[in-house]
Enzyme design. Structure first.
Site, PDB file in Angstrom:
ATOM      1  N   HIS A  68       8.251   6.850   1.670  1.00 54.70           N
ATOM      2  CA  HIS A  68       8.458   7.767   2.813  1.00 54.70           C
ATOM      3  C   HIS A  68       7.984   9.149   2.366  1.00 54.70           C
ATOM      4  CE1 HIS A  68      10.062   9.457   6.390  1.00 54.70           C
ATOM      5  NE2 HIS A  68      11.358   9.455   6.124  1.00 54.70           N
ATOM      6  N   HIS A  92       0.603   3.221   7.356  1.00 52.59           N
ATOM      7  CA  HIS A  92       1.693   3.800   8.145  1.00 52.59           C
ATOM      8  C   HIS A  92       2.361   2.696   8.927  1.00 52.59           C
ATOM      9  CE1 HIS A  92       3.861   6.430  10.899  1.00 52.59           C
ATOM     10  NE2 HIS A  92       3.690   7.358   9.996  1.00 52.59           N
ATOM     11  N   ASP A  96       0.750  12.477   4.237  1.00 45.17           N
ATOM     12  CA  ASP A  96       1.032  12.814   2.837  1.00 45.17           C
ATOM     13  C   ASP A  96      -0.231  12.918   1.986  1.00 45.17           C
ATOM     14  OD1 ASP A  96       3.848  12.937   3.057  1.00 45.17           O
ATOM     15  OD2 ASP A  96       3.865  10.763   3.267  1.00 45.17           O
TER      16      ASP A  96
END
Ligand code: COA
Length: 323
Positions: free
Chosen positions: A221, A260, A314
């Site tokens: 995450h 994702h 990210d």
């Protein structure tokens, strides 16, 4: 595997949200109906926070009032600063911020007030205090005394001031502010889900956020942005990048910053954050900064070509924060 068990909650719908909408079909994300890319580039983070909590963008006086409220809630207690000064210097920053939020929950006399007004006040309180928790811990691990907040500075500027004792160029502040907006909300991600499980027991909001920070820490995450930077360091040079990726895929490694749960053909936040990463590369303008940029381009192309798996937020955010 049993058909009756929804492993990883796949396909399980537990609630609806009016705050944001993730639309994987069109690769888009809106907060209260506004595309996140527009908010990131045209609004500042305080406006975005106001929008998320209040349902619409603030007027100029409403925004000024919101900023005044945030500034009024800044400042950590002497007790909390003393606790931060005792943290292990090698502790993970997510462990320390989780502990600091939990500490705030036990010292706030209004912790048990879960009325809508009480929750709103405590949300502003956390918005104002969490950056100082992070900054004080950052300085502690470097053996430096904490720097208190400066009421003449906005949210993002104040964070840099408390970390480094100076405020960088507006272009750097903008990159950081963009990242804050892009990370602000994503409907039912794992940390929000964790927070809602805790809140639904009618526990207090500090407990919910403490649990959420624990969930966010995981490399699958929020921890992925840090893991991306470790990966770039491991790759070392742009010339190694393609081979590194192909070998890692052959070895069935999970590549951090790719894939994702919801977006299957690209994360809507990536182009805006990639522009911010590139802006940071050009501002810093060292051979090392350009190297990370080139490497990331090659890793991205190779992953998409080999597996059809796209980067998530990210991937550009990790190196942008590092720079
Ligand atoms: N690296 C390598 N392979 C990946 C991958 C990655 N980052 N992400 C997905 N895959 C592979 C899976 O191994 C799986 O392959 P398989 O069918 O051969 O088993 C396939 O792609 C389908 O992925 P799936 O496992 O269904 O994705 P998920 O929805 O369960 O997981 C993530 C989503 C985000 C947890 C996953 O992509 C991941 O771990 N990414 C890396 C961590 C990360 O960047 N997290 C931040 C998310 S915003």
């Amino acid at each position: 595997m049993s058909d009756d068990i929804k492993y990883g909650l796949a396909g399980v719908v537990t609630d609806d949200t009016a705050i944001s909408k993730v639309m994987p079909e069109t690769n888009s994300l809106t907060y209260r109906g506004y595309p996140v890319q527009d908010l990131a580039t045209q609004a500042d983070f305080e406006e975005t926070a106001y929008l998320i909590w209040n349902g619409d963008l603030p007027t100029a006086p409403q925004l000024a009032d919101f900023k005044t409220q945030e500034k009024a809630e800044r400042g950590l207690s002497a007790d909390l600063l003393a606790v931060i000064a005792k943290y292990n210097r090698d502790a993970h920053p997510m462990d320390t911020v989780r502990t600091s939020v939990s500490f705030l929950g036990q010292e706030d006399p209004e912790t048990e007030d879960s009325s809508p007004e009480g929750l709103y006040t405590k949300s502003i309180r956390m918005l104002a205090k969490i950056p100082e928790m992070v900054a004080a811990d950052y300085r502690h691990r470097k053996g430096l005394a904490p720097i208190g907040p400066d009421a003449s500075l906005g949210f993002s500027e104040n964070f840099f001031h408390m970390c480094f004792g100076e405020v960088p160029a507006p272009a750097v502040i903008k990159c950081f502010d963009i990242s804050m907006t892009l990370y602000a909300e994503h409907s039912f991600n794992a940390s929000t889900f964790a927070a809602r499980v805790i809140a639904s027991t009618t526990s207090d909001i500090y407990s919910a956020v403490t649990g959420a920070i624990g969930a966010l820490k995981g490399p699958l995450h929020g921890g992925a942005n840090e893991a991306v930077m470790h990966m770039l360091k491991e790759v070392g040079e742009p010339a190694n990048a393609r081979e590194w990726m192909l070998t890692a895929l052959k070895e069935k490694r999970k590549i951090m910053g790719f894939g994702h749960r919801v977006y299957r053909s690209g994360d809507s936040r990536v182009p805006t954050m990639t522009d911010a990463f590139k802006a940071m590369v050009d501002i810093i303008d060292t051979p090392e900064a350009h190297k990370y940029w080139e490497m990331s381009r090659i890793l991205d192309d190779t992953m998409v070509e080999a597996k059809g798996i796209y980067p998530n937020l990210d991937f550009p955010a990790g190196p942008a924060y590092y720079l």
